[in-house]
Structures are given as C-alpha cells and as structure tokens.
Design a protein around this motif. Structure first.
Motif, PDB file in Angstrom:
ATOM      1  N   ASN A   1       0.846  -1.183   0.000  1.00  0.00           N
ATOM      2  CA  ASN A   1       0.000   0.000   0.000  1.00  0.00           C
ATOM      3  C   ASN A   1       0.885   1.237   0.000  1.00  0.00           C
ATOM      4  OD1 ASN A   1      -1.812   2.020   0.413  1.00  0.00           O
ATOM      5  ND2 ASN A   1      -2.402   1.383   2.474  1.00  0.00           N
ATOM      6  N   THR A   2       0.892   1.976  -1.106  1.00  0.00           N
ATOM      7  CA  THR A   2       1.737   3.158  -1.201  1.00  0.00           C
ATOM      8  C   THR A   2       0.902   4.382  -1.530  1.00  0.00           C
ATOM      9  OG1 THR A   2       2.181   2.663  -3.519  1.00  0.00           O
ATOM     10  CG2 THR A   2       3.809   1.871  -1.908  1.00  0.00           C
ATOM     11  N   SER A   3      -0.286   4.478  -0.961  1.00  0.00           N
ATOM     12  CA  SER A   3      -1.123   5.645  -1.240  1.00  0.00           C
ATOM     13  C   SER A   3      -0.438   6.898  -0.723  1.00  0.00           C
ATOM     14  CB  SER A   3      -2.502   5.475  -0.588  1.00  0.00           C
ATOM     15  OG  SER A   3      -2.395   5.570   0.802  1.00  0.00           O
ATOM     16  N   SER A   4      -0.787   8.029  -1.305  1.00  0.00           N
ATOM     17  CA  SER A   4      -0.141   9.272  -0.928  1.00  0.00           C
ATOM     18  C   SER A   4      -0.487   9.698   0.493  1.00  0.00           C
ATOM     19  CB  SER A   4      -0.536  10.381  -1.915  1.00  0.00           C
ATOM     20  OG  SER A   4      -1.951  10.518  -1.911  1.00  0.00           O
ATOM     21  N   ASP A   5      -1.555   9.172   1.071  1.00  0.00           N
ATOM     22  CA  ASP A   5      -1.939   9.521   2.436  1.00  0.00           C
ATOM     23  C   ASP A   5      -1.112   8.798   3.486  1.00  0.00           C
ATOM     24  OD1 ASP A   5      -3.903  11.081   1.312  1.00  0.00           O
ATOM     25  OD2 ASP A   5      -5.468   9.540   1.551  1.00  0.00           O
ATOM     26  N   ALA A   6      -0.511   7.663   3.126  1.00  0.00           N
ATOM     27  CA  ALA A   6       0.236   6.870   4.097  1.00  0.00           C
ATOM     28  C   ALA A   6       1.716   6.918   3.766  1.00  0.00           C
ATOM     29  CB  ALA A   6      -0.240   5.422   4.059  1.00  0.00           C
ATOM     30  N   PRO A   7       2.561   6.961   4.781  1.00  0.00           N
ATOM     31  CA  PRO A   7       3.996   6.915   4.508  1.00  0.00           C
ATOM     32  C   PRO A   7       4.372   5.573   3.900  1.00  0.00           C
ATOM     33  CG  PRO A   7       3.560   6.859   6.885  1.00  0.00           C
ATOM     34  CD  PRO A   7       2.246   7.040   6.188  1.00  0.00           C
ATOM     35  N   ASN A   8       5.387   5.583   3.059  1.00  0.00           N
ATOM     36  CA  ASN A   8       5.799   4.359   2.384  1.00  0.00           C
ATOM     37  C   ASN A   8       6.754   3.577   3.286  1.00  0.00           C
ATOM     38  OD1 ASN A   8       6.306   2.368   0.588  1.00  0.00           O
ATOM     39  ND2 ASN A   8       7.421   3.635  -0.883  1.00  0.00           N
ATOM     40  N   THR A   9       6.186   2.898   4.270  1.00  0.00           N
ATOM     41  CA  THR A   9       6.977   2.081   5.176  1.00  0.00           C
ATOM     42  C   THR A   9       6.388   0.691   5.213  1.00  0.00           C
ATOM     43  OG1 THR A   9       5.630   2.578   7.100  1.00  0.00           O
ATOM     44  CG2 THR A   9       7.473   4.090   6.648  1.00  0.00           C
ATOM     45  N   LEU A  10       7.196  -0.254   5.662  1.00  0.00           N
ATOM     46  CA  LEU A  10       6.708  -1.624   5.782  1.00  0.00           C
ATOM     47  C   LEU A  10       5.525  -1.683   6.717  1.00  0.00           C
ATOM     48  CD1 LEU A  10       7.062  -4.584   5.053  1.00  0.00           C
ATOM     49  CD2 LEU A  10       8.667  -4.794   6.950  1.00  0.00           C
ATOM     50  N   GLU A  11       5.567  -0.911   7.798  1.00  0.00           N
ATOM     51  CA  GLU A  11       4.470  -0.931   8.767  1.00  0.00           C
ATOM     52  C   GLU A  11       3.160  -0.479   8.142  1.00  0.00           C
ATOM     53  OE1 GLU A  11       3.367   1.262  12.931  1.00  0.00           O
ATOM     54  OE2 GLU A  11       5.444   0.718  12.581  1.00  0.00           O
ATOM     55  N   SER A  12       3.188   0.580   7.338  1.00  0.00           N
ATOM     56  CA  SER A  12       1.939   1.046   6.723  1.00  0.00           C
ATOM     57  C   SER A  12       1.451   0.069   5.660  1.00  0.00           C
ATOM     58  CB  SER A  12       2.109   2.439   6.123  1.00  0.00           C
ATOM     59  OG  SER A  12       2.998   2.406   5.030  1.00  0.00           O
ATOM     60  N   SER A  13       2.374  -0.600   4.952  1.00  0.00           N
ATOM     61  CA  SER A  13       1.937  -1.534   3.915  1.00  0.00           C
ATOM     62  C   SER A  13       1.337  -2.802   4.516  1.00  0.00           C
ATOM     63  CB  SER A  13       3.096  -1.893   2.985  1.00  0.00           C
ATOM     64  OG  SER A  13       4.045  -2.683   3.662  1.00  0.00           O
ATOM     65  N   LEU A  14       1.605  -3.066   5.769  1.00  0.00           N
ATOM     66  CA  LEU A  14       1.086  -4.248   6.429  1.00  0.00           C
ATOM     67  C   LEU A  14       0.016  -3.890   7.439  1.00  0.00           C
ATOM     68  CD1 LEU A  14       4.429  -6.182   6.988  1.00  0.00           C
ATOM     69  CD2 LEU A  14       2.846  -6.360   5.091  1.00  0.00           C
ATOM     70  N   SER A  15      -0.700  -2.800   7.197  1.00  0.00           N
ATOM     71  CA  SER A  15      -1.671  -2.326   8.165  1.00  0.00           C
ATOM     72  C   SER A  15      -2.757  -3.343   8.471  1.00  0.00           C
ATOM     73  CB  SER A  15      -2.295  -1.013   7.685  1.00  0.00           C
ATOM     74  OG  SER A  15      -2.958  -1.221   6.459  1.00  0.00           O
ATOM     75  N   PHE A  16      -3.013  -4.262   7.556  1.00  0.00           N
ATOM     76  CA  PHE A  16      -4.045  -5.275   7.787  1.00  0.00           C
ATOM     77  C   PHE A  16      -3.419  -6.637   8.075  1.00  0.00           C
ATOM     78  CE2 PHE A  16      -6.534  -2.132   5.458  1.00  0.00           C
ATOM     79  CZ  PHE A  16      -7.603  -2.009   6.334  1.00  0.00           C
ATOM     80  N   ASN A  17      -2.224  -6.634   8.608  1.00  0.00           N
ATOM     81  CA  ASN A  17      -1.512  -7.872   8.920  1.00  0.00           C
ATOM     82  C   ASN A  17      -1.956  -8.366  10.300  1.00  0.00           C
ATOM     83  OD1 ASN A  17       0.264  -9.957   8.998  1.00  0.00           O
ATOM     84  ND2 ASN A  17       2.107  -8.705   9.090  1.00  0.00           N
ATOM     85  N   SER A  18      -3.215  -8.768  10.399  1.00  0.00           N
ATOM     86  CA  SER A  18      -3.749  -9.162  11.698  1.00  0.00           C
ATOM     87  C   SER A  18      -3.529 -10.644  11.965  1.00  0.00           C
ATOM     88  CB  SER A  18      -5.234  -8.832  11.779  1.00  0.00           C
ATOM     89  OG  SER A  18      -5.991  -9.809  11.127  1.00  0.00           O
ATOM     90  N   PRO A  19      -3.330 -11.001  13.230  1.00  0.00           N
ATOM     91  CA  PRO A  19      -3.181 -12.423  13.575  1.00  0.00           C
ATOM     92  C   PRO A  19      -4.407 -13.249  13.186  1.00  0.00           C
ATOM     93  CG  PRO A  19      -2.519 -11.027  15.410  1.00  0.00           C
ATOM     94  CD  PRO A  19      -3.127 -10.134  14.378  1.00  0.00           C
ATOM     95  N   SER A  20      -5.595 -12.669  13.289  1.00  0.00           N
ATOM     96  CA  SER A  20      -6.791 -13.438  12.936  1.00  0.00           C
ATOM     97  C   SER A  20      -6.861 -13.686  11.425  1.00  0.00           C
ATOM     98  CB  SER A  20      -8.062 -12.747  13.429  1.00  0.00           C
ATOM     99  OG  SER A  20      -8.205 -11.472  12.840  1.00  0.00           O
ATOM    100  N   ASP A  21      -6.469 -12.704  10.607  1.00  0.00           N
ATOM    101  CA  ASP A  21      -6.426 -12.922   9.161  1.00  0.00           C
ATOM    102  C   ASP A  21      -5.401 -13.993   8.815  1.00  0.00           C
ATOM    103  OD1 ASP A  21      -8.391 -11.043   8.747  1.00  0.00           O
ATOM    104  OD2 ASP A  21      -7.088  -9.571   7.774  1.00  0.00           O
ATOM    105  N   LYS A  22      -4.265 -13.976   9.499  1.00  0.00           N
ATOM    106  CA  LYS A  22      -3.228 -14.985   9.255  1.00  0.00           C
ATOM    107  C   LYS A  22      -3.758 -16.381   9.577  1.00  0.00           C
ATOM    108  CE  LYS A  22       1.491 -16.296  10.358  1.00  0.00           C
ATOM    109  NZ  LYS A  22       2.705 -15.989  11.119  1.00  0.00           N
ATOM    110  N   LEU A  23      -4.505 -16.511  10.646  1.00  0.00           N
ATOM    111  CA  LEU A  23      -5.085 -17.810  11.013  1.00  0.00           C
ATOM    112  C   LEU A  23      -6.070 -18.283   9.946  1.00  0.00           C
ATOM    113  CD1 LEU A  23      -5.308 -20.027  13.181  1.00  0.00           C
ATOM    114  CD2 LEU A  23      -7.146 -18.688  14.208  1.00  0.00           C
ATOM    115  N   LEU A  24      -6.916 -17.375   9.456  1.00  0.00           N
ATOM    116  CA  LEU A  24      -7.861 -17.727   8.391  1.00  0.00           C
ATOM    117  C   LEU A  24      -7.118 -18.187   7.141  1.00  0.00           C
ATOM    118  CD1 LEU A  24     -10.372 -14.730   8.700  1.00  0.00           C
ATOM    119  CD2 LEU A  24     -10.620 -17.031   9.673  1.00  0.00           C
TER     120      LEU A  24
END
Length: 171
Positions: free
Chosen positions: A90-113
């Motif tokens: 995710n490199t939208s202009s509203d978010a900084p281009n960092t690994l943390e912002s690109s993984l904003s939806f990196n939730s443990p529950s999504d990983k389990l699914l």
C-alpha cells in the motif's frame, strides 16, 4: 451427452461435492471474519469459484457435461484484480511508504484464516490428484483436472497474499 459414471467415480464425485461445499462455506464465513477489505474481496471471489466447482460436480453426478468455462472467467478476474494488488504494498499518498503502513491489515486473525484456507487448498488439490488417476471416464478426468488446476491457483493466491503481507516468509 449423457455421462455414465462408474461406482468409484460416483463415490469420488460425492466426496468432492462435500469438499466443495465445505470450501464455499469456509470462504464465505472467513470473508465475514477477515479484517482486511482486500482479503474479504479475495475470499468472496474464491467462494464463487468454489461454487462453480460444486456446479461442475453436480452436473457430472446428473450425467451431464459440465460447463468448465464459467470458472475460467472468475479466475481471469482474480488474476487481474488480486495478484497485482496483493503483491504490491500500500503506497497511497496519504500513508507513509513504510513496511508498517503496507502491512496495516496484517492481523493475527487474518493470518489464522489464511493458514486454514491454504491447508484446505493443499488437501483439496491432492484429493483431486487422486481422483484424476482413479477416473476411467475422460470427461470426468478432464473436469477433475480443471478443478485441480483452479484449486492450485487458489493456493497460489493465498500464498502470494500471505507472502506479500509478511505472513509466510520463504527463506
């Protein structure tokens, strides 16, 4: 054309019907549970593909030639919509281009699914592999091969999402 099934083919298709029904229900349920909107979209598309597999199997069980083309259209849409967006941070202009912002939806529950669904796809693909070798009827064999290729593609899409979101690291 009326397809005549052997007892073994009929039993295999009945098992496949149960597997596909479970896949549809899992993808639909997991779509409702997923936190990432992109993942919800992927799960809904894969649920539609699994439903098409169910239609193919039901056609065969009724002695009819299945329509294999419909799933191909869903797969093409998956390729266009999903692969490019999930492999790109995710490199939208509203978010900084960092690994943390690109993984904003990196939730443990999504990983389990995702882990659950990837395991399911691995199992279902191997199930169809055996079915291909156990089918005497060419049309049944080709339908199972078609479904197996799509199941492998589902696994690839799930893996790509996980890998691009830091949930499955290949070293």
């Amino acid at each position: 054309m009326n397809i005549r099934l052997s007892q073994k083919e009929r039993m295999y298709l009945e098992d496949g019907k149960s597997q596909e029904d479970l896949c549809v229900k899992k993808y639909q349920s997991f779509s409702n549970q997923a936190e990432d909107p992109e993942l919800k979209k992927l799960f809904n598309k894969l649920a539609a593909e699994e439903h098409h597999h169910l239609d193919i199997i039901n056609s065969l069980l009724q002695g009819k030639s299945p329509d294999l083309s419909q799933g191909h259209n869903v797969q093409q849409n998956l390729s266009k919509d999903q692969i490019t967006s999930s492999d790109t941070p995710n490199t939208s202009s509203d978010a900084p281009n960092t690994l943390e912002s690109s993984l904003s939806f990196n939730s443990p529950s999504d990983k389990l699914l995702l882990n659950d669904l990837l395991s399911t796809e691995k199992y279902v693909s191997s199930f169809y592999d055996t079915g291909v070798f156990e089918s005497a009827n060419k049309e049944v064999r080709e339908a199972l091969q078609h479904i197996q290729r799509e199941e492998q593609r589902h696994g690839e899409l799930l893996f790509n999402y996980m890998n691009s979101h830091g949930m499955y690291n290949v070293k």
